[in-house]
Design a protein around this motif. Structure first.
Motif, PDB file in Angstrom:
ATOM      1  N   GLN A 150      14.191  11.033   4.768  1.00  0.00           N
ATOM      2  CA  GLN A 150      13.297  11.086   3.542  1.00  0.00           C
ATOM      3  C   GLN A 150      13.300  12.482   3.102  1.00  0.00           C
ATOM      4  N   TYR A 159       1.204   7.817   5.272  1.00  0.00           N
ATOM      5  CA  TYR A 159       1.600   6.454   5.164  1.00  0.00           C
ATOM      6  C   TYR A 159       0.330   5.502   5.229  1.00  0.00           C
ATOM      7  N   PHE A 183      -1.375  -1.692   0.343  1.00  0.00           N
ATOM      8  CA  PHE A 183      -0.027  -2.257  -0.062  1.00  0.00           C
ATOM      9  C   PHE A 183       0.435  -3.216   1.149  1.00  0.00           C
ATOM     10  N   GLY A 189       9.867   4.099  -4.811  1.00  0.00           N
ATOM     11  CA  GLY A 189       9.815   3.197  -3.680  1.00  0.00           C
ATOM     12  C   GLY A 189       9.183   2.054  -4.226  1.00  0.00           C
ATOM     13  N   GLN A 190       7.973   2.247  -5.060  1.00  0.00           N
ATOM     14  CA  GLN A 190       7.150   0.943  -5.375  1.00  0.00           C
ATOM     15  C   GLN A 190       7.921   0.253  -6.530  1.00  0.00           C
ATOM     16  N   THR A 197      11.688  -3.762  -6.651  1.00  0.00           N
ATOM     17  CA  THR A 197      10.780  -4.838  -6.970  1.00  0.00           C
ATOM     18  C   THR A 197      10.897  -5.661  -8.245  1.00  0.00           C
ATOM     19  N   ASN A 237      20.306  -7.527  -2.350  1.00  0.00           N
ATOM     20  CA  ASN A 237      19.680  -6.435  -1.880  1.00  0.00           C
ATOM     21  C   ASN A 237      20.637  -5.767  -0.657  1.00  0.00           C
ATOM     22  N   SER A 257      18.755   1.054   7.209  1.00  0.00           N
ATOM     23  CA  SER A 257      17.709   1.818   7.892  1.00  0.00           C
ATOM     24  C   SER A 257      18.408   3.151   8.388  1.00  0.00           C
ATOM     25  N   ARG A 278      18.073   6.680  10.639  1.00  0.00           N
ATOM     26  CA  ARG A 278      17.119   7.293  11.494  1.00  0.00           C
ATOM     27  C   ARG A 278      17.787   8.733  12.126  1.00  0.00           C
ATOM     28  N   TRP A 327      13.817  -5.542   4.413  1.00  0.00           N
ATOM     29  CA  TRP A 327      12.740  -4.195   4.324  1.00  0.00           C
ATOM     30  C   TRP A 327      13.106  -3.323   5.380  1.00  0.00           C
ATOM     31  N   GLY A 328      14.390  -3.334   5.767  1.00  0.00           N
ATOM     32  CA  GLY A 328      14.710  -2.606   6.950  1.00  0.00           C
ATOM     33  C   GLY A 328      14.324  -3.048   8.295  1.00  0.00           C
ATOM     34  N   THR A 329      14.095  -2.097   9.229  1.00  0.00           N
ATOM     35  CA  THR A 329      13.542  -2.572  10.493  1.00  0.00           C
ATOM     36  C   THR A 329      12.902  -1.282  11.238  1.00  0.00           C
ATOM     37  N   ALA A 363       9.725   2.740  10.462  1.00  0.00           N
ATOM     38  CA  ALA A 363       9.744   2.786   9.136  1.00  0.00           C
ATOM     39  C   ALA A 363      10.162   1.843   8.153  1.00  0.00           C
ATOM     40  N   CYS A 403       9.746  -1.044   5.172  1.00  0.00           N
ATOM     41  CA  CYS A 403       9.048  -0.590   4.077  1.00  0.00           C
ATOM     42  C   CYS A 403       7.452  -0.784   4.072  1.00  0.00           C
ATOM     43  N   LYS A 404       6.758  -0.170   3.797  1.00  0.00           N
ATOM     44  CA  LYS A 404       5.283  -0.180   3.755  1.00  0.00           C
ATOM     45  C   LYS A 404       4.751  -0.955   2.486  1.00  0.00           C
ATOM     46  N   GLY A 405       5.506  -1.395   1.653  1.00  0.00           N
ATOM     47  CA  GLY A 405       4.929  -1.989   0.440  1.00  0.00           C
ATOM     48  C   GLY A 405       5.323  -3.443   0.406  1.00  0.00           C
TER      49      GLY A 405
HETATM   50  C1  HEM Z   1      11.594  -5.698  -3.360  1.00  0.00           C
HETATM   51  C2  HEM Z   1      11.029  -4.588  -3.383  1.00  0.00           C
HETATM   52  C3  HEM Z   1      11.244  -3.768  -2.045  1.00  0.00           C
HETATM   53  C4  HEM Z   1      12.180  -3.534  -1.115  1.00  0.00           C
HETATM   54  C5  HEM Z   1      13.626  -4.508  -1.205  1.00  0.00           C
HETATM   55  C6  HEM Z   1      12.072  -2.493  -0.230  1.00  0.00           C
HETATM   56  C7  HEM Z   1      12.830  -2.271   0.720  1.00  0.00           C
HETATM   57  C8  HEM Z   1      12.670  -1.026   1.437  1.00  0.00           C
HETATM   58  C9  HEM Z   1      13.654  -0.374   2.391  1.00  0.00           C
HETATM   59  C10 HEM Z   1      14.722  -1.123   2.957  1.00  0.00           C
HETATM   60  C11 HEM Z   1      13.046   0.447   3.189  1.00  0.00           C
HETATM   61  C12 HEM Z   1      13.460   1.341   4.212  1.00  0.00           C
HETATM   62  C13 HEM Z   1      13.203   0.845   5.598  1.00  0.00           C
HETATM   63  C14 HEM Z   1      13.764   1.388   6.746  1.00  0.00           C
HETATM   64  O1  HEM Z   1      14.331   2.618   6.648  1.00  0.00           O
HETATM   65  O2  HEM Z   1      14.141   0.659   7.730  1.00  0.00           O
HETATM   66  C15 HEM Z   1      11.724   0.796   2.297  1.00  0.00           C
HETATM   67  C16 HEM Z   1      10.823   1.815   2.884  1.00  0.00           C
HETATM   68  C17 HEM Z   1       9.731   2.106   2.286  1.00  0.00           C
HETATM   69  N1  HEM Z   1       9.263   1.419   1.125  1.00  0.00           N
HETATM   70 FE1  HEM Z   1       9.986  -0.371   0.280  1.00  0.00          FE
HETATM   71  N2  HEM Z   1      10.827  -1.814  -0.677  1.00  0.00           N
HETATM   72  C18 HEM Z   1      10.340  -2.745  -1.477  1.00  0.00           C
HETATM   73  C19 HEM Z   1       9.120  -2.098  -2.410  1.00  0.00           C
HETATM   74  C20 HEM Z   1       8.300  -1.450  -1.871  1.00  0.00           C
HETATM   75  C21 HEM Z   1       6.916  -1.251  -2.535  1.00  0.00           C
HETATM   76  C22 HEM Z   1       6.374  -1.967  -3.752  1.00  0.00           C
HETATM   77  C23 HEM Z   1       6.308  -0.049  -2.015  1.00  0.00           C
HETATM   78  C24 HEM Z   1       5.065   0.529  -2.269  1.00  0.00           C
HETATM   79  C25 HEM Z   1       3.938  -0.080  -2.740  1.00  0.00           C
HETATM   80  C26 HEM Z   1       7.306   0.408  -0.987  1.00  0.00           C
HETATM   81  C27 HEM Z   1       7.114   1.512  -0.244  1.00  0.00           C
HETATM   82  C28 HEM Z   1       7.967   1.900   0.954  1.00  0.00           C
HETATM   83  C29 HEM Z   1       7.559   3.121   1.737  1.00  0.00           C
HETATM   84  C30 HEM Z   1       6.568   4.033   1.461  1.00  0.00           C
HETATM   85  C31 HEM Z   1       8.761   3.129   2.479  1.00  0.00           C
HETATM   86  C32 HEM Z   1       8.924   4.164   3.574  1.00  0.00           C
HETATM   87  C33 HEM Z   1       8.275   3.741   4.915  1.00  0.00           C
HETATM   88  C34 HEM Z   1       8.556   4.670   6.086  1.00  0.00           C
HETATM   89  O3  HEM Z   1       9.224   5.509   6.058  1.00  0.00           O
HETATM   90  O4  HEM Z   1       7.627   4.524   7.039  1.00  0.00           O
HETATM   91  N3  HEM Z   1       8.496  -0.408  -1.099  1.00  0.00           N
HETATM   92  N4  HEM Z   1      11.462  -0.256   1.539  1.00  0.00           N
END
Ligand code: HEM
Length: 553
Positions: A124, A152, A159, A344-345, A349, A415, A419, A421, A489-491, A494, A496-498
């Motif tokens: 990140q 986070y 979310f 990311g948000q 989406t 998509n 992930s 790390r 959403w990864g795995t 970390a 996805c938090k949303g």
């Molecule tokens: C279709 C919509 C979305 C997809 C496909 C998606 C996918 C992902 C993926 C693949 C990751 C990386 C996970 C990993 O490293 O294993 C991630 C991380 C993250 N996403 Fe999303 N995301 C989406 C929507 C959102 C939304 C709406 C938010 C916030 C409101 C969000 C917030 C985050 C955050 C904060 C992380 C970092 C998490 C961490 O490092 O702990 N995402 N997302």
């Protein structure tokens, strides 16, 4: 650290330079120049050797792409990869600093290890520097390190938590907003932001008893429509209203610059696309920095610039700013971090929403099945055209399993999640008959799109199958949509938090749009455009010009 200790270290590491330094005391100008050069070298060395954060190698994502390509090819690709890779079994990386995990048994369990062993933070941080425009420094690494795990929980509370995500979406007033997806306003000044972006042209104005008909570019219309719902939930209404240019800049940065920078293309290259992308990023960052200033003023009880209304800021934005203030982040640093969060948000989406609509409207009979499934939870008035009087978001998520399966299938098709790390401690990977030792200071990546396209996991992977993810629940006997081996959403920790918010947003907006609108290509039959891989959800090679009219019941 005491300065004598520093000098001792300096003398040890840079003995010859130090001797030179001592001998130049009679020539102050030269001494100053040498000291300056020396301090720069020392500073760089401290940054490099501080193990606070390592930067993800610039070729890392190309290595993921190459390993994925070779492994899915026929025999020669696999053989070539076997010759050049470092480890055996499921570890397919070519270099010693990065391993690509392909078909690793128990990959979720491996990636779920605590962030003391496997952490997403260095990747990140790399994005901050390489893509979002921050300047690398020891001070920024230190601040980011102390802030990141506290940034986070506020996001998760808004979310990720199911009830909070539902309440957040309810605040978006989707019924009213979806009714104005196309407003049919004759005056450009009254067009919505998303209509301008989607180049909406009214073909037939609505008449009493006849719905109007307009043409629009579906991707542009949908993604701005979604962003105009989602961003105010995080940063309040004032932000986008104050800066009408922001969304154009956001998408320009996302489309023209993001992928190039992430694979290491230097941002100073003199190409028009890169220059314009950089300018768009710089304007977008200025807008977010001005917002951070207003949030800070509001929180300190100072007068807010322009007297802006900050009363509808989300708790996530407020709590994150407190953490930035606690750790001494400058406003510019806060802007980079919040801009990356906003990316990311929004970046994925609304593009998923676009693809979902394309599939639902283009596949024969699917529109009717989805309309029938969502009808009990999208309450329509008896007027002509009908309006949505209310949406039951909670029950929609629980009961509309075909729609959910279509969303999963859209993820599978469009998509490309990976992930990534950083290995912070020595680790052992159990890989069937193999055991591999991973050294600290290296990276691992798990590209999940390979599974999504694997015919042995998902038959006919190139075909959109609406019911693909439906399984019969042994207890209730009902069809339930289950992710199976899909990992949008990864795995791990970390992940996805949303994701709760994103899934509910796509479900409720998708259900509302199909309930109110008929959409068909402006000319000819539906043709699903080829997809361009990017960072996450793929874009269409070109937008689809569609004709939109209100649904007649
Ligand atoms: C279709 C919509 C979305 C997809 C496909 C998606 C996918 C992902 C993926 C693949 C990751 C990386 C996970 C990993 O490293 O294993 C991630 C991380 C993250 N996403 Fe999303 N995301 C989406 C929507 C959102 C939304 C709406 C938010 C916030 C409101 C969000 C917030 C985050 C955050 C904060 C992380 C970092 C998490 C961490 O490092 O702990 N995402 N997302």
């Amino acid at each position: 650290m005491h300065c004598l200790t520093v000098l001792n270290l300096v003398e040890r590491d840079y003995g010859i330079i130090f001797v030179c330094l001592r001998s130049t005391y009679t020539q102050p100008m030269i001494t100053k120049i040498i000291i300056a050069i020396f301090l720069v070298i020392l500073g760089q060395r401290l940054v490099r050797t501080s193990h606070i954060y390592q930067i993800f190698p610039v070729w890392g994502l190309l290595e993921v792409a190459l390993a994925s390509y070779l492994v899915t090819g026929d025999g020669w690709g696999r053989r070539a990869l076997s010759c050049i890779r470092r480890y055996s079994g499921s570890l397919r990386g070519i270099t010693s600093t990065h391993q690509v995990l392909i078909d690793l048994p128990g990959v979720d369990r491996f990636m779920a290890q605590s962030h003391h062993s496997l952490t997403a933070e260095p990747f990140q941080y790399t994005l901050f520097i390489r893509v979002f425009g921050a300047t690398d420094s020891l001070s920024l690494r230190t601040k980011f390190k102390s802030s990141s795990k506290d940034l986070y929980p506020p996001v998760e509370r808004l979310f990720l938590n199911d009830a909070a995500a539902t309440a957040t979406i309810e605040r978006a007033c989707i019924p009213q907003q979806v009714a104005s997806l196309v407003s049919f306003a004759s005056d450009r000044a009254h067009l919505k932001r998303w209509e301008l972006s989607g180049d909406v042209q009214v073909i037939e104005p609505p008449q009493p008893g006849t719905p109007g008909r307009a043409e629009a570019n579906l991707l542009h219309l949908t993604r701005d429509f979604g962003a105009c719902m989602a961003i105010p939930l995080l940063f309040g209404k004032d932000f986008l209203e104050r800066d009408p240019q922001f969304l154009d800049d956001f998408w320009k940065f996302d489309n023209d610059l993001f992928t190039l920078l992430i694979i290491g293309v230097p941002s100073w290259l003199p190409f028009k696309k890169i220059r314009e992308g950089r300018e768009a990023r710089s304007r977008a960052l200025s807008a977010v920095q001005a917002l951070m200033q207003r949030i800070d003023q509001y929180q300190r009880g100072d007068p807010v610039d322009f007297g802006a209304d900050m009363s509808d800021l989300s708790n996530a934005a407020l709590e994150r700013n407190k953490i930035y203030a606690r750790d001494g982040h400058t406003l510019a640093e806060r802007a980079v971090s919040e801009f990356s969060f906003l990316w990311g948000q929004n970046a994925n989406t609304h593009v998923v929403l676009f693809w979902l609509l394309v599939y639902i409207y283009s596949i024969p009979d699917l529109l009717g099945r989805i309309r029938e499934e969502v009808a009990p939870y999208i309450h329509l008035s008896q007027t002509n055209p009908p309006e949505i009087t209310s949406i039951d978001i909670t029950v929609l998520s629980v009961n509309c399993q075909l729609l959910k399966s279509c969303i999963f299938e859209t993820f599978r098709m469009a998509n490309d999640p990976t992930s990534i790390r950083y290995v912070a401690r020595p680790m052992t990977v159990n890989d069937g008959p193999f055991k591999h030792d991973l050294k600290p200071g290296t990276f691992v990546s798990a590209p999940f799109s390979l599974v999504s396209q694997d015919p042995s996991v998902f038959a006919n992977p190139g075909e959109f199958v609406p019911d693909r993810f439906l399984e019969v629940d042994p207890d209730s006997g009902k069809h339930m949509a289950r992710y199976g081996r899909l990992r949008p959403w990864g795995t791990g920790t970390a992940m996805c938090k949303g994701r709760t918010f994103a899934e509910k947003e796509i479900m409720s907006m998708g259900a509302a749009i199909v309930s109110l609108w008929d959409i068909e290509p402006a000319t000819g039959p539906w043709r699903v455009p080829p997809m361009v891989p990017g960072a996450g959800v793929k874009s269409p090679v070109e937008d689809i010009r569609v004709a939109i009219s209100r649904r007649a019941l």
